[in-house]
Design a protein around this motif. Sequence first.
Motif, PDB file in Angstrom:
ATOM      1  N   VAL A  36       5.671  -4.986  11.516  1.00 31.48           N
ATOM      2  CA  VAL A  36       4.201  -5.039  11.339  1.00 31.48           C
ATOM      3  C   VAL A  36       3.455  -6.002  12.709  1.00 31.48           C
ATOM      4  N   ALA A  37       4.167  -7.039  12.813  1.00 33.18           N
ATOM      5  CA  ALA A  37       3.974  -7.855  13.965  1.00 33.18           C
ATOM      6  C   ALA A  37       3.852  -7.177  15.319  1.00 33.18           C
ATOM      7  N   LEU A  38       4.819  -6.050  15.627  1.00 30.95           N
ATOM      8  CA  LEU A  38       4.888  -5.523  16.747  1.00 30.95           C
ATOM      9  C   LEU A  38       3.745  -4.830  16.997  1.00 30.95           C
ATOM     10  N   LEU A  39       3.219  -3.972  15.946  1.00 33.63           N
ATOM     11  CA  LEU A  39       2.264  -3.007  16.099  1.00 33.63           C
ATOM     12  C   LEU A  39       1.015  -3.335  15.613  1.00 33.63           C
ATOM     13  N   LEU A  40       0.638  -4.508  15.319  1.00 33.29           N
ATOM     14  CA  LEU A  40      -0.681  -4.964  15.039  1.00 33.29           C
ATOM     15  C   LEU A  40      -1.108  -5.702  16.353  1.00 33.29           C
ATOM     16  N   ASP A  41      -2.221  -6.135  16.230  1.00 34.20           N
ATOM     17  CA  ASP A  41      -2.953  -6.892  17.527  1.00 34.20           C
ATOM     18  C   ASP A  41      -2.975  -8.365  17.126  1.00 34.20           C
ATOM     19  N   GLU A  42      -3.239  -8.434  15.876  1.00 33.07           N
ATOM     20  CA  GLU A  42      -3.446 -10.083  15.354  1.00 33.07           C
ATOM     21  C   GLU A  42      -2.178 -10.057  14.366  1.00 33.07           C
ATOM     22  N   THR A  43      -1.643 -11.139  14.519  1.00 31.50           N
ATOM     23  CA  THR A  43      -0.327 -11.443  13.930  1.00 31.50           C
ATOM     24  C   THR A  43      -0.468 -12.090  12.496  1.00 31.50           C
ATOM     25  N   ARG A  44       0.040 -11.648  11.600  1.00 29.15           N
ATOM     26  CA  ARG A  44      -0.185 -11.972  10.059  1.00 29.15           C
ATOM     27  C   ARG A  44       1.210 -11.477   9.252  1.00 29.15           C
ATOM     28  N   PRO A  45       1.200 -12.062   8.307  1.00 30.94           N
ATOM     29  CA  PRO A  45       2.567 -11.598   7.580  1.00 30.94           C
ATOM     30  C   PRO A  45       2.219 -10.259   6.915  1.00 30.94           C
ATOM     31  N   ALA A  46       3.432  -9.558   6.602  1.00 32.45           N
ATOM     32  CA  ALA A  46       3.276  -8.194   6.141  1.00 32.45           C
ATOM     33  C   ALA A  46       2.953  -8.558   4.548  1.00 32.45           C
ATOM     34  N   SER A  47       1.986  -7.490   4.201  1.00 34.80           N
ATOM     35  CA  SER A  47       1.967  -7.136   2.845  1.00 34.80           C
ATOM     36  C   SER A  47       2.972  -6.828   1.979  1.00 34.80           C
ATOM     37  N   PRO A  48       3.076  -6.994   0.523  1.00 35.17           N
ATOM     38  CA  PRO A  48       3.997  -6.446  -0.088  1.00 35.17           C
ATOM     39  C   PRO A  48       4.255  -4.842  -0.067  1.00 35.17           C
ATOM     40  N   THR A  49       2.911  -4.166   0.034  1.00 34.78           N
ATOM     41  CA  THR A  49       3.082  -2.995   0.205  1.00 34.78           C
ATOM     42  C   THR A  49       3.355  -2.390   1.214  1.00 34.78           C
ATOM     43  N   GLU A  50       3.281  -2.997   2.380  1.00 27.23           N
ATOM     44  CA  GLU A  50       3.800  -2.513   3.727  1.00 27.23           C
ATOM     45  C   GLU A  50       5.374  -2.738   3.863  1.00 27.23           C
ATOM     46  N   ILE A  51       5.798  -3.816   3.073  1.00 30.06           N
ATOM     47  CA  ILE A  51       7.139  -4.138   3.006  1.00 30.06           C
ATOM     48  C   ILE A  51       7.995  -3.068   2.102  1.00 30.06           C
ATOM     49  N   TYR A  52       7.269  -2.612   1.069  1.00 35.26           N
ATOM     50  CA  TYR A  52       8.075  -1.600   0.346  1.00 35.26           C
ATOM     51  C   TYR A  52       8.002  -0.326   0.993  1.00 35.26           C
ATOM     52  N   PHE A  53       6.719   0.221   1.425  1.00 38.63           N
ATOM     53  CA  PHE A  53       6.897   1.282   2.358  1.00 38.63           C
ATOM     54  C   PHE A  53       7.740   1.727   3.359  1.00 38.63           C
ATOM     55  N   ALA A  54       7.825   0.315   4.000  1.00 39.72           N
ATOM     56  CA  ALA A  54       8.702   0.350   5.375  1.00 39.72           C
ATOM     57  C   ALA A  54      10.350   0.399   4.822  1.00 39.72           C
ATOM     58  N   ARG A  55      10.698  -0.461   3.740  1.00 38.82           N
ATOM     59  CA  ARG A  55      11.899  -0.132   3.196  1.00 38.82           C
ATOM     60  C   ARG A  55      12.237   1.196   2.687  1.00 38.82           C
ATOM     61  N   CYS A  56      11.151   1.605   2.004  1.00 36.91           N
ATOM     62  CA  CYS A  56      11.377   2.947   1.494  1.00 36.91           C
ATOM     63  C   CYS A  56      11.687   4.292   2.661  1.00 36.91           C
ATOM     64  N   LEU A  57      10.930   4.079   3.562  1.00 37.01           N
ATOM     65  CA  LEU A  57      11.148   4.908   4.767  1.00 37.01           C
ATOM     66  C   LEU A  57      12.393   4.500   5.307  1.00 37.01           C
ATOM     67  N   GLY A  58      12.803   3.435   5.518  1.00 35.22           N
ATOM     68  CA  GLY A  58      14.089   3.176   5.916  1.00 35.22           C
ATOM     69  C   GLY A  58      15.223   3.752   5.184  1.00 35.22           C
ATOM     70  N   PHE A  59      15.074   3.778   3.739  1.00 35.78           N
ATOM     71  CA  PHE A  59      16.171   4.435   2.866  1.00 35.78           C
ATOM     72  C   PHE A  59      16.144   5.888   3.126  1.00 35.78           C
ATOM     73  N   SER A  60      14.885   6.390   3.381  1.00 36.11           N
ATOM     74  CA  SER A  60      14.750   7.830   3.453  1.00 36.11           C
ATOM     75  C   SER A  60      15.382   8.394   4.659  1.00 36.11           C
ATOM     76  N   LEU A  61      15.175   7.471   5.802  1.00 35.58           N
ATOM     77  CA  LEU A  61      15.884   7.920   7.088  1.00 35.58           C
ATOM     78  C   LEU A  61      17.307   7.638   7.042  1.00 35.58           C
ATOM     79  N   ILE A  62      17.750   6.708   6.391  1.00 33.76           N
ATOM     80  CA  ILE A  62      19.368   6.767   6.403  1.00 33.76           C
ATOM     81  C   ILE A  62      19.855   7.801   5.704  1.00 33.76           C
ATOM     82  N   THR A  63      19.219   8.332   4.648  1.00 33.70           N
ATOM     83  CA  THR A  63      19.601   9.265   3.728  1.00 33.70           C
ATOM     84  C   THR A  63      19.792  10.674   4.695  1.00 33.70           C
ATOM     85  N   MET A  64      18.697  10.810   5.612  1.00 31.26           N
ATOM     86  CA  MET A  64      18.648  12.072   6.235  1.00 31.26           C
ATOM     87  C   MET A  64      19.658  12.029   7.324  1.00 31.26           C
TER      88      MET A  64
END
Length: 184
Positions: A36-64
């Motif tokens: 989130v910090a790399l992709l956004l212009d302003e620095t802010r902590p990641a929201s719980p929803t962003e963390i959830y979706f990022a980890r789910c995508l990570g699990f999907s990619l490792i499964t693939m």
Amino acid sequence: MDLTSWNKVFYTYTYSTAAWLSLQSVTLMTGPGMIVALLLDETRPASPTEIYFARCLGFSLITMAILTVMLTGSIPLTSTIAEPVTTEESDPKAPYAVPTLIITSLFHAMSGFYAYTWYVGGGQGVFAIAVAGNSLLAFVGLWCVLFASSEGKISRRTGADRRTTGFPFSNAEAAKKHAGKKHI
């Protein structure tokens, strides 16, 4: 190019795909805040929803990645190893090798195009790396689909590939060579 060289390219593609997907998945699972910090212009902590979706995508990619290696026959799914694994359509050890190759190649092409649209829109270097990695894997996958997925159907009589036709142009040289030979 002989069949063993084609298999080397195929297995290089398979393991490269697994490595690329694993690299992305580990990054998404371990550091969603960093993403989130790399992709956004302003620095802010990641929201719980962003963390959830990022980890789910990570699990999907490792499964693939794991499924890609398993379904292409790179890891034998039988308990005995009698012969080296090949990518022929008739091979019972890797019946899903070609469909997996096609699907992963399309995935890399779509991901590369999507990253390209984001790179053009924002100009961030992270997307340029994604474009390069996905495009390279898509091109190697396309090459494997076109050239390394079968041995071809070579005619014993003419020596030509039987899957080709003369439409709309004919091969006059091959016709001359064939007309000069008598078959018994």
